[in-house]
Scaffold this motif. Structure first.
Motif, PDB file in Angstrom:
ATOM      1  N   VAL A 206       0.864  -1.174   0.000  1.00  0.00           N
ATOM      2  CA  VAL A 206       0.000   0.000   0.000  1.00  0.00           C
ATOM      3  C   VAL A 206       0.900   1.223   0.000  1.00  0.00           C
ATOM      4  O   VAL A 206       1.813   1.334   0.833  1.00  0.00           O
ATOM      5  CB  VAL A 206      -0.920   0.019   1.237  1.00  0.00           C
ATOM      6  CG1 VAL A 206      -1.648   1.351   1.337  1.00  0.00           C
ATOM      7  CG2 VAL A 206      -1.911  -1.126   1.171  1.00  0.00           C
ATOM      8  N   VAL A 207       0.667   2.132  -0.932  1.00  0.00           N
ATOM      9  CA  VAL A 207       1.430   3.373  -1.007  1.00  0.00           C
ATOM     10  C   VAL A 207       0.449   4.544  -0.948  1.00  0.00           C
ATOM     11  O   VAL A 207      -0.488   4.610  -1.761  1.00  0.00           O
ATOM     12  CB  VAL A 207       2.272   3.438  -2.296  1.00  0.00           C
ATOM     13  CG1 VAL A 207       2.964   4.791  -2.412  1.00  0.00           C
ATOM     14  CG2 VAL A 207       3.300   2.316  -2.331  1.00  0.00           C
ATOM     15  N   ASP A 208       0.644   5.420   0.029  1.00  0.00           N
ATOM     16  CA  ASP A 208      -0.246   6.568   0.234  1.00  0.00           C
ATOM     17  C   ASP A 208      -1.684   6.080   0.381  1.00  0.00           C
ATOM     18  O   ASP A 208      -1.924   5.077   1.041  1.00  0.00           O
ATOM     19  CB  ASP A 208      -0.063   7.577  -0.898  1.00  0.00           C
ATOM     20  CG  ASP A 208       1.371   8.145  -0.925  1.00  0.00           C
ATOM     21  OD1 ASP A 208       1.995   8.193   0.149  1.00  0.00           O
ATOM     22  OD2 ASP A 208       1.847   8.506  -2.014  1.00  0.00           O
ATOM     23  N   ALA A 209      -2.647   6.744  -0.243  1.00  0.00           N
ATOM     24  CA  ALA A 209      -4.051   6.369  -0.041  1.00  0.00           C
ATOM     25  C   ALA A 209      -4.682   5.746  -1.277  1.00  0.00           C
ATOM     26  O   ALA A 209      -5.845   5.331  -1.222  1.00  0.00           O
ATOM     27  CB  ALA A 209      -4.858   7.604   0.376  1.00  0.00           C
ATOM     28  N   ASP A 210      -3.918   5.641  -2.373  1.00  0.00           N
ATOM     29  CA  ASP A 210      -4.583   5.229  -3.614  1.00  0.00           C
ATOM     30  C   ASP A 210      -3.707   4.387  -4.535  1.00  0.00           C
ATOM     31  O   ASP A 210      -3.925   4.355  -5.746  1.00  0.00           O
ATOM     32  CB  ASP A 210      -5.068   6.468  -4.372  1.00  0.00           C
ATOM     33  CG  ASP A 210      -3.945   7.459  -4.641  1.00  0.00           C
ATOM     34  OD1 ASP A 210      -2.778   7.133  -4.313  1.00  0.00           O
ATOM     35  OD2 ASP A 210      -4.226   8.551  -5.171  1.00  0.00           O
ATOM     36  N   THR A 211      -2.745   3.698  -3.971  1.00  0.00           N
ATOM     37  CA  THR A 211      -1.885   2.835  -4.781  1.00  0.00           C
ATOM     38  C   THR A 211      -1.738   1.493  -4.078  1.00  0.00           C
ATOM     39  O   THR A 211      -1.468   1.437  -2.875  1.00  0.00           O
ATOM     40  CB  THR A 211      -0.496   3.478  -4.987  1.00  0.00           C
ATOM     41  OG1 THR A 211      -0.653   4.681  -5.730  1.00  0.00           O
ATOM     42  CG2 THR A 211       0.425   2.539  -5.758  1.00  0.00           C
ATOM     43  N   LEU A 212      -1.928   0.416  -4.856  1.00  0.00           N
ATOM     44  CA  LEU A 212      -1.974  -0.920  -4.259  1.00  0.00           C
ATOM     45  C   LEU A 212      -1.346  -1.938  -5.182  1.00  0.00           C
ATOM     46  O   LEU A 212      -1.510  -1.870  -6.404  1.00  0.00           O
ATOM     47  CB  LEU A 212      -3.437  -1.308  -3.996  1.00  0.00           C
ATOM     48  CG  LEU A 212      -3.691  -2.710  -3.448  1.00  0.00           C
ATOM     49  CD1 LEU A 212      -3.326  -2.766  -1.971  1.00  0.00           C
ATOM     50  CD2 LEU A 212      -5.154  -3.092  -3.645  1.00  0.00           C
ATOM     51  N   LEU A 213      -0.628  -2.906  -4.604  1.00  0.00           N
ATOM     52  CA  LEU A 213      -0.139  -4.076  -5.338  1.00  0.00           C
ATOM     53  C   LEU A 213      -0.444  -5.307  -4.515  1.00  0.00           C
ATOM     54  O   LEU A 213      -0.170  -5.332  -3.299  1.00  0.00           O
ATOM     55  CB  LEU A 213       1.363  -3.966  -5.612  1.00  0.00           C
ATOM     56  CG  LEU A 213       2.015  -5.129  -6.366  1.00  0.00           C
ATOM     57  CD1 LEU A 213       3.124  -4.632  -7.307  1.00  0.00           C
ATOM     58  CD2 LEU A 213       2.608  -6.185  -5.408  1.00  0.00           C
ATOM     59  N   LEU A 214      -1.008  -6.323  -5.142  1.00  0.00           N
ATOM     60  CA  LEU A 214      -1.315  -7.604  -4.499  1.00  0.00           C
ATOM     61  C   LEU A 214      -0.763  -8.728  -5.355  1.00  0.00           C
ATOM     62  O   LEU A 214      -0.951  -8.733  -6.568  1.00  0.00           O
ATOM     63  CB  LEU A 214      -2.832  -7.789  -4.355  1.00  0.00           C
ATOM     64  CG  LEU A 214      -3.580  -6.896  -3.372  1.00  0.00           C
ATOM     65  CD1 LEU A 214      -5.084  -7.049  -3.601  1.00  0.00           C
ATOM     66  CD2 LEU A 214      -3.233  -7.272  -1.940  1.00  0.00           C
ATOM     67  N   SER A 215      -0.108  -9.715  -4.728  1.00  0.00           N
ATOM     68  CA  SER A 215       0.430 -10.827  -5.512  1.00  0.00           C
ATOM     69  C   SER A 215      -0.021 -12.167  -4.947  1.00  0.00           C
ATOM     70  O   SER A 215      -0.337 -12.290  -3.757  1.00  0.00           O
ATOM     71  CB  SER A 215       1.964 -10.778  -5.566  1.00  0.00           C
ATOM     72  OG  SER A 215       2.552 -11.345  -4.410  1.00  0.00           O
ATOM     73  N   ALA A 228       1.029 -10.631  -9.979  1.00  0.00           N
ATOM     74  CA  ALA A 228       0.485  -9.553  -9.168  1.00  0.00           C
ATOM     75  C   ALA A 228      -0.394  -8.649 -10.013  1.00  0.00           C
ATOM     76  O   ALA A 228      -0.237  -8.553 -11.229  1.00  0.00           O
ATOM     77  CB  ALA A 228       1.619  -8.727  -8.533  1.00  0.00           C
ATOM     78  N   ILE A 229      -1.326  -7.973  -9.337  1.00  0.00           N
ATOM     79  CA  ILE A 229      -2.065  -6.867  -9.935  1.00  0.00           C
ATOM     80  C   ILE A 229      -1.657  -5.612  -9.185  1.00  0.00           C
ATOM     81  O   ILE A 229      -1.342  -5.661  -7.983  1.00  0.00           O
ATOM     82  CB  ILE A 229      -3.588  -7.051  -9.880  1.00  0.00           C
ATOM     83  CG1 ILE A 229      -4.083  -7.140  -8.425  1.00  0.00           C
ATOM     84  CG2 ILE A 229      -4.011  -8.269 -10.677  1.00  0.00           C
ATOM     85  CD1 ILE A 229      -5.580  -7.044  -8.279  1.00  0.00           C
ATOM     86  N   TRP A 230      -1.638  -4.487  -9.901  1.00  0.00           N
ATOM     87  CA  TRP A 230      -1.353  -3.228  -9.216  1.00  0.00           C
ATOM     88  C   TRP A 230      -2.121  -2.104  -9.895  1.00  0.00           C
ATOM     89  O   TRP A 230      -2.456  -2.177 -11.076  1.00  0.00           O
ATOM     90  CB  TRP A 230       0.146  -2.927  -9.184  1.00  0.00           C
ATOM     91  CG  TRP A 230       0.773  -2.614 -10.514  1.00  0.00           C
ATOM     92  CD1 TRP A 230       1.223  -3.506 -11.440  1.00  0.00           C
ATOM     93  CD2 TRP A 230       1.003  -1.313 -11.068  1.00  0.00           C
ATOM     94  NE1 TRP A 230       1.725  -2.849 -12.531  1.00  0.00           N
ATOM     95  CE2 TRP A 230       1.609  -1.510 -12.332  1.00  0.00           C
ATOM     96  CE3 TRP A 230       0.766  -0.014 -10.624  1.00  0.00           C
ATOM     97  CZ2 TRP A 230       1.969  -0.437 -13.156  1.00  0.00           C
ATOM     98  CZ3 TRP A 230       1.129   1.051 -11.439  1.00  0.00           C
ATOM     99  CH2 TRP A 230       1.732   0.831 -12.683  1.00  0.00           C
ATOM    100  N   SER A 231      -2.418  -1.101  -9.111  1.00  0.00           N
ATOM    101  CA  SER A 231      -3.147   0.054  -9.621  1.00  0.00           C
ATOM    102  C   SER A 231      -2.695   1.267  -8.826  1.00  0.00           C
ATOM    103  O   SER A 231      -2.531   1.194  -7.601  1.00  0.00           O
ATOM    104  CB  SER A 231      -4.651  -0.152  -9.472  1.00  0.00           C
ATOM    105  OG  SER A 231      -5.378   0.888 -10.093  1.00  0.00           O
TER     106      SER A 231
END
Length: 258
Positions: A206-215, A228-231
């Motif tokens: 989790v980066v800040d309030a609006d960035t995510l990576l899950l693997s 992984a997906i990331w957005s």
């Protein structure tokens, strides 16, 4: 494939046609030659040597002597290298000028797209983690399941973010992972509840309030087939981040009560 074929293929990648490449190589073997000479040294039909030679001359790669018969001579290797490099640089500049123009034509009225990206492979995912961490402004929370998911590059990126004032927290149920942060004083390290029934989860960032990576991983052990997906900076990521924050806050509260 022979060395000659390799050389022809390499020259084609530098922008020459197959016939141009063969004619150029043939002329390197002689001081000068006629169309007939070149045809004998190559698989280029005599009728095609003329056109290939004219194109090479326009590129500055051969000289033409207007004699009878016409004589062709290749320029020196270093001169040819310089000409081809300059041509590639011009083509690269032309291409990227157009790409920059195309990007600038995006309008504010364009439909907003919730970009969700997929990356595969342990090294590729680690590189994406480092890139996202490097862009953090306020906080980073990194959940790490296995030591193999915390290479030196990721560890350094987390430490560097903490050094510049970002609130960095590492979470893991694995004691070996937590011990990796012993020398990284500015990173907060917390234990996570282990979930032995969940054998596919990988890492979460989790980066800040609006960035995510899950693997997740699909191989027989934690070393295999990670995906992984990331957005970043999207509503999709913000919603998932808020859900993870709720879980994380509840876990911290339970940990404090124990």
């Amino acid at each position: 494939m022979t060395d000659h074929d390799d050389a022809v293929a390499a020259l084609q990648r530098l922008g020459l046609s197959n016939y141009e490449a063969q004619v150029f190589i043939a002329l390197q073997r002689v001081d000068s030659g006629t169309v007939r000479d070149v045809a004998q040294l190559t698989e280029v039909p005599r009728s095609q040597v003329y056109g290939a030679a004219e194109d090479l001359a326009e590129r500055g790669l051969i000289d033409i002597q207007q004699s009878n018969p016409i004589q062709y001579r290749a320029v020196g290797i270093e001169e040819a290298r310089t000409r081809l490099r300059e041509r590639l640089e011009r083509e690269e500049e032309r291409a990227f000028e157009y790409i920059e123009t195309a990007r600038s034509e995006r309008t504010a009225e364009a439909e907003t797209q919730e970009d969700i990206w997929t990356v595969r492979g342990r090294d590729t995912i680690a590189d994406r983690v480092k890139q996202l961490v490097a862009g953090a402004d306020d906080r980073v929370v990194h959940g790490i399941r296995a030591p193999s998911m915390l290479d030196d590059g990721v560890l350094d990126a987390l430490g560097a973010a903490a050094d510049r004032g970002v609130d960095v927290t590492a979470v893991s149920a694995n004691e070996v992972v937590r011990e990796r942060f012993v020398d990284t004083a500015d990173v907060t390290v917390r234990a996570a509840p282990d979930a032995p029934e969940d054998q596919r989860s990988g890492r979460v960032l989790v980066v800040d309030a609006d960035t995510l990576l899950l693997s997740v991983h699909g191989g027989p052990d934690l070393e295999d087939h990670e995906a992984a997906i990331w957005s970043a900076e999207t509503g999709f990521a913000a919603v998932l981040v808020s859900m993870l924050d709720v879980w994380f806050d509840r876990h911290l509260q339970e940990e404090t009560e124990r």
